[in-house]
Design an enzyme around this catalytic site. Structure first.
Site, PDB file in Angstrom:
ATOM      1  N   ASP A   1      -2.648  -4.329   2.399  1.00 49.92           N
ATOM      2  CA  ASP A   1      -2.670  -5.701   1.899  1.00 49.92           C
ATOM      3  C   ASP A   1      -2.000  -6.687   2.844  1.00 49.92           C
ATOM      4  OD1 ASP A   1       0.345  -6.196   0.174  1.00 49.92           O
ATOM      5  OD2 ASP A   1      -0.182  -4.307   1.126  1.00 49.92           O
TER       6      ASP A   1
ATOM      7  N   LYS B   1       3.408   1.187  10.322  1.00 51.78           N
ATOM      8  CA  LYS B   1       2.520   2.291   9.942  1.00 51.78           C
ATOM      9  C   LYS B   1       1.623   2.757  11.075  1.00 51.78           C
ATOM     10  CE  LYS B   1       2.569   0.462   5.261  1.00 51.78           C
ATOM     11  NZ  LYS B   1       1.816  -0.152   4.153  1.00 51.78           N
TER      12      LYS B   1
ATOM     13  N   PHE C   1      -4.709   4.877   2.426  1.00 53.60           N
ATOM     14  CA  PHE C   1      -4.463   3.722   1.578  1.00 53.60           C
ATOM     15  C   PHE C   1      -2.983   3.363   1.603  1.00 53.60           C
ATOM     16  CE2 PHE C   1      -8.436   3.700  -0.820  1.00 53.60           C
ATOM     17  CZ  PHE C   1      -8.882   5.014  -0.709  1.00 53.60           C
ATOM     18  N   ASP C   2      -2.689   2.089   1.717  1.00 56.28           N
ATOM     19  CA  ASP C   2      -1.354   1.614   1.378  1.00 56.28           C
ATOM     20  C   ASP C   2      -1.215   1.721  -0.145  1.00 56.28           C
ATOM     21  OD1 ASP C   2       1.180   0.329   1.701  1.00 56.28           O
ATOM     22  OD2 ASP C   2       0.257  -1.534   1.011  1.00 56.28           O
ATOM     23  N   GLY C   3       0.023   1.746  -0.629  1.00 59.26           N
ATOM     24  CA  GLY C   3       0.240   1.888  -2.062  1.00 59.26           C
ATOM     25  C   GLY C   3       0.283   0.561  -2.789  1.00 59.26           C
TER      26      GLY C   3
END
Length: 342
Positions: free
Chosen positions: A305, A290, A206-208
């Site tokens: 996102d 990433k 997951f991205d934060g």
């Protein structure tokens, strides 16, 4: 909007009394096709429910082209002519298979537990297409016994009724609609070649900001730069971040076994702790690409996102899902998109 989407949204099929008969026939076929070999499904209140659209579970590009070029009548006829021919796997298929492998292992370790993954097939297709979908589910021996065939209506209104923890679709408009309804959702994207993945671990990345958490910190980065971001995070270190659209899905995963990778930092870790969640890996990239890190982590699915990071993940063999939420939707590769831009 394509004609198919317009027809699906308009609920055209609901006015046809034969639709209900079609649905009954399809459901009867499905019930009769069940085998005693398939394990009993958990109660929805105990399960982690993943709703997948038919176009993510299976590759239906050819069929969609038939509809767009030849119309609805020919589209339905094509599906009927090929209903004994299973669809080929779609972008979410490997993830679904991985969830079923996890279920098998959990049943070995905890035979009486109902804390398992439950897959719901969501489709707004014509009921007659359901026969081919069911045949495909059985062909690949998928443990899917809950499905929602809306006959032209948008399936979003049914997600809460199915106690959905995560909705995966290829339709970004439906994903946006689901998020606005408070349901964790993401748009699936395939990659040309997939990394070799673990068969013993389910890794979800997951991205934060704007995924697990609100876009509060992301706004600081975008509008005031990294230096101000670091000062802001230090100042509010002990104030938990507000939740983002996929926080509830991470909580649901926590019922089974947490395994994730998210942006690091004291505030982030304290926020996760305040939610009663633990993560195995927390990584802080300060805006760096990433893709290379995901290639090392090798998750089954990665949520972010920003399309810039989704594209980077795809290029390096990671199946990625876009969460259309927060200020990041106004930027691409760090540049603000203005409404008057050409």
């Amino acid at each position: 909007m394509s004609q198919l989407e317009g027809t699906e949204r308009g609920g055209q099929y609901n006015s046809d009394n034969s639709e209900e008969k079609d649905w009954v026939a399809v459901k009867t076929l499905f019930d009769n096709a069940k085998t005693t070999k398939k394990p009993r499904l958990p109660k929805p209140s105990n399960a982690v429910t993943i709703a997948v659209s038919s176009r993510t579970l299976f590759n239906m590009v050819k069929e969609r082209k038939v509809f767009e070029e030849e119309g609805l009548e020919r589209y339905v006829a094509h599906q009927l002519e090929h209903e004994d021919q299973p669809f080929t796997p779609g972008v979410s298929f490997p993830f679904v298979k991985a969830l079923m492998n996890v279920n098998a292992r959990l049943r070995e370790l905890y035979p009486d537990s109902e804390e398992l993954f439950d897959i719901v097939l969501m489709t707004n297709n014509h009921a007659q297409v359901g026969v081919r979908l069911i045949n495909s589910i059985n062909y690949y021996d998928l443990t899917i016994e809950r499905f929602c065939m809306t006959g032209g209506e948008s399936p979003i209104g049914y997600l809460k009724a199915y106690m959905t923890n995560l909705y995966l679709s290829k339709d970004s408009m439906k994903v946006q609609e689901a998020i606005e309804e408070g349901i964790a959702a993401a748009t699936m994207f395939a990659c040309d070649s997939e990394n070799e993945l673990s068969n013993t671990q389910l890794r979800v990345a997951f991205d934060g900001d704007a995924v697990l958490f609100s876009d509060e910190s992301e706004i600081i980065v975008k509008e005031h730069g990294l230096d101000n971001f670091f000062r802001h995070e230090k100042e509010f270190e002990n104030k938990p971040l507000a939740q983002g659209p996929l926080k509830c899905f991470l909580e649901a995963l926590g019922k089974l076994q947490p395994r994730s990778a998210a942006s690091a930092g004291a505030r982030v870790l304290k926020t996760l702790r305040s939610w009663g969640l633990e993560v195995d890996e927390a990584l802080f990239l300060a805006g760096a690409p990433k893709g290379p890190l995901l290639q090392k982590i090798r998750p089954r699915i990665f949520f972010d996102d920003q399309m810039f990071h989704i594209e980077g993940a795809q290029e390096l063999g990671t199946i990625a899902a876009h969460v259309p939420y927060g200020i990041g939707q106004k930027y691409h590769k760090g540049k603000l998109h203005r409404q008057d831009d050409k």
